[in-house]
Design a protein around this motif. Structure first.
Motif, PDB file in Angstrom:
ATOM      1  N   SER A 119       0.837  -1.190   0.000  1.00 35.23           N
ATOM      2  CA  SER A 119       0.000   0.000   0.000  1.00 35.23           C
ATOM      3  C   SER A 119       0.884   1.257   0.000  1.00 35.23           C
ATOM      4  O   SER A 119       2.095   1.175   0.241  1.00 35.23           O
ATOM      5  CB  SER A 119      -0.895   0.012   1.235  1.00 35.23           C
ATOM      6  OG  SER A 119      -0.122   0.245   2.398  1.00 35.23           O
ATOM      7  N   ARG A 120       0.260   2.377  -0.252  1.00 30.78           N
ATOM      8  CA  ARG A 120       0.970   3.661  -0.222  1.00 30.78           C
ATOM      9  C   ARG A 120       1.617   3.870   1.147  1.00 30.78           C
ATOM     10  O   ARG A 120       2.782   4.260   1.248  1.00 30.78           O
ATOM     11  CB  ARG A 120       0.011   4.810  -0.550  1.00 30.78           C
ATOM     12  CG  ARG A 120       0.685   6.160  -0.623  1.00 30.78           C
ATOM     13  CD  ARG A 120      -0.350   7.267  -0.914  1.00 30.78           C
ATOM     14  NE  ARG A 120       0.265   8.484  -1.403  1.00 30.78           N
ATOM     15  CZ  ARG A 120       0.908   9.370  -0.649  1.00 30.78           C
ATOM     16  NH1 ARG A 120       1.035   9.171   0.663  1.00 30.78           N
ATOM     17  NH2 ARG A 120       1.428  10.445  -1.185  1.00 30.78           N
ATOM     18  N   ALA A 121       0.861   3.601   2.193  1.00 28.71           N
ATOM     19  CA  ALA A 121       1.387   3.792   3.551  1.00 28.71           C
ATOM     20  C   ALA A 121       2.604   2.910   3.805  1.00 28.71           C
ATOM     21  O   ALA A 121       3.596   3.357   4.398  1.00 28.71           O
ATOM     22  CB  ALA A 121       0.297   3.510   4.578  1.00 28.71           C
ATOM     23  N   GLU A 122       2.562   1.662   3.352  1.00 32.55           N
ATOM     24  CA  GLU A 122       3.703   0.762   3.530  1.00 32.55           C
ATOM     25  C   GLU A 122       4.912   1.231   2.723  1.00 32.55           C
ATOM     26  O   GLU A 122       6.046   1.163   3.203  1.00 32.55           O
ATOM     27  CB  GLU A 122       3.328  -0.655   3.119  1.00 32.55           C
ATOM     28  CG  GLU A 122       2.353  -1.308   4.081  1.00 32.55           C
ATOM     29  CD  GLU A 122       1.806  -2.607   3.520  1.00 32.55           C
ATOM     30  OE1 GLU A 122       1.806  -3.594   4.291  1.00 32.55           O
ATOM     31  OE2 GLU A 122       1.394  -2.648   2.340  1.00 32.55           O
ATOM     32  N   ALA A 123       4.676   1.711   1.506  1.00 34.37           N
ATOM     33  CA  ALA A 123       5.778   2.229   0.680  1.00 34.37           C
ATOM     34  C   ALA A 123       6.436   3.417   1.373  1.00 34.37           C
ATOM     35  O   ALA A 123       7.667   3.504   1.446  1.00 34.37           O
ATOM     36  CB  ALA A 123       5.276   2.618  -0.704  1.00 34.37           C
ATOM     37  N   LEU A 124       5.629   4.330   1.890  1.00 31.00           N
ATOM     38  CA  LEU A 124       6.175   5.500   2.584  1.00 31.00           C
ATOM     39  C   LEU A 124       6.919   5.090   3.854  1.00 31.00           C
ATOM     40  O   LEU A 124       7.957   5.665   4.178  1.00 31.00           O
ATOM     41  CB  LEU A 124       5.071   6.499   2.898  1.00 31.00           C
ATOM     42  CG  LEU A 124       4.451   7.201   1.695  1.00 31.00           C
ATOM     43  CD1 LEU A 124       3.246   8.038   2.125  1.00 31.00           C
ATOM     44  CD2 LEU A 124       5.478   8.057   0.966  1.00 31.00           C
ATOM     45  N   GLN A 125       6.392   4.105   4.555  1.00 25.62           N
ATOM     46  CA  GLN A 125       7.062   3.642   5.773  1.00 25.62           C
ATOM     47  C   GLN A 125       8.428   3.039   5.446  1.00 25.62           C
ATOM     48  O   GLN A 125       9.411   3.300   6.122  1.00 25.62           O
ATOM     49  CB  GLN A 125       6.193   2.623   6.494  1.00 25.62           C
ATOM     50  CG  GLN A 125       6.819   2.113   7.790  1.00 25.62           C
ATOM     51  CD  GLN A 125       5.944   1.075   8.472  1.00 25.62           C
ATOM     52  OE1 GLN A 125       4.918   0.667   7.953  1.00 25.62           O
ATOM     53  NE2 GLN A 125       6.378   0.643   9.645  1.00 25.62           N
ATOM     54  N   ARG A 126       8.513   2.258   4.371  1.00 20.58           N
ATOM     55  CA  ARG A 126       9.769   1.600   4.004  1.00 20.58           C
ATOM     56  C   ARG A 126      10.760   2.544   3.333  1.00 20.58           C
ATOM     57  O   ARG A 126      11.961   2.441   3.548  1.00 20.58           O
ATOM     58  CB  ARG A 126       9.501   0.436   3.063  1.00 20.58           C
ATOM     59  CG  ARG A 126       8.850  -0.725   3.727  1.00 20.58           C
ATOM     60  CD  ARG A 126       8.677  -1.870   2.775  1.00 20.58           C
ATOM     61  NE  ARG A 126       7.934  -2.946   3.408  1.00 20.58           N
ATOM     62  CZ  ARG A 126       7.710  -4.102   2.842  1.00 20.58           C
ATOM     63  NH1 ARG A 126       8.167  -4.345   1.629  1.00 20.58           N
ATOM     64  NH2 ARG A 126       7.031  -5.027   3.466  1.00 20.58           N
ATOM     65  N   LEU A 127      10.254   3.435   2.477  1.00 20.80           N
ATOM     66  CA  LEU A 127      11.137   4.260   1.652  1.00 20.80           C
ATOM     67  C   LEU A 127      11.292   5.694   2.140  1.00 20.80           C
ATOM     68  O   LEU A 127      12.182   6.406   1.692  1.00 20.80           O
ATOM     69  CB  LEU A 127      10.625   4.278   0.207  1.00 20.80           C
ATOM     70  CG  LEU A 127      10.489   2.908  -0.457  1.00 20.80           C
ATOM     71  CD1 LEU A 127       9.792   3.033  -1.801  1.00 20.80           C
ATOM     72  CD2 LEU A 127      11.861   2.269  -0.592  1.00 20.80           C
ATOM     73  N   GLY A 128      10.417   6.131   3.016  1.00 22.84           N
ATOM     74  CA  GLY A 128      10.450   7.513   3.478  1.00 22.84           C
ATOM     75  C   GLY A 128       9.715   8.423   2.523  1.00 22.84           C
ATOM     76  O   GLY A 128       9.074   7.983   1.561  1.00 22.84           O
ATOM     77  N   ALA A 129       9.830   9.701   2.781  1.00 29.92           N
ATOM     78  CA  ALA A 129       9.134  10.696   1.963  1.00 29.92           C
ATOM     79  C   ALA A 129       9.755  10.751   0.569  1.00 29.92           C
ATOM     80  O   ALA A 129      10.979  10.776   0.434  1.00 29.92           O
ATOM     81  CB  ALA A 129       9.214  12.066   2.624  1.00 29.92           C
TER      82      ALA A 129
END
Length: 136
Positions: free
Chosen positions: A1-11
């Motif tokens: 999900s978008r939230a998981e991508a942001l959590q793993r990769l940062g902003a």
């Protein structure tokens, strides 16, 4: 999900809307680094593609001369490392850094005054060539 991508990769360094209601999260290391990675999300916020776009094969397959405009270039590569002009072309030349088999290279995209990509080419980035043995 978008939230998981942001959590793993940062902003991301930039975000762009995609056709069909999707979104691109762009992670660029320009101007100091060599990588640009795009994470594409569908309209529901699910990751559908992850692309590392700084390679000769990618340029040849994806860049659309006489069709792409400035927003297409930015959505794909993000802001360039440098914008210059040359006498033989009426427009701007945008450049990005990348590595080809650990050799520093440059991608040049020529954008005319109407914002259309007219050509592109690659070349060695001579700013980072180590001195030859025996030279000071």
């Amino acid at each position: 999900s978008r939230a998981e991508a942001l959590q793993r990769l940062g902003a991301p360094t930039a975000t762009y809307p995609l056709a069909g209601g999707g979104e691109r999260l762009q992670y660029s290391r320009q101007p100091a680094g060599f990588d640009v990675n795009n994470v594409d999300l569908d309209a529901t916020g699910r990751v559908v593609a992850v692309s590392s776009v700084m390679s000769d094969a990618w340029f040849d397959r994806e860049i659309r001369v006489d069709a792409w405009r400035v927003p297409d270039v930015l959505r794909t590569f993000g802001p360039p490392e440098q914008v210059t002009r040359v006498f033989s072309f009426q427009g701007d030349v945008w450049q990005w850094r990348y590595l080809q088999l650990n050799s520093p290279r440059l991608l040049f995209i020529y954008i005319d005054p109407q914002g259309v990509v007219r050509r592109y080419h690659t070349g060695d980035d001579l700013r980072f060539v180590p001195p030859s043995p025996g030279r000071n």
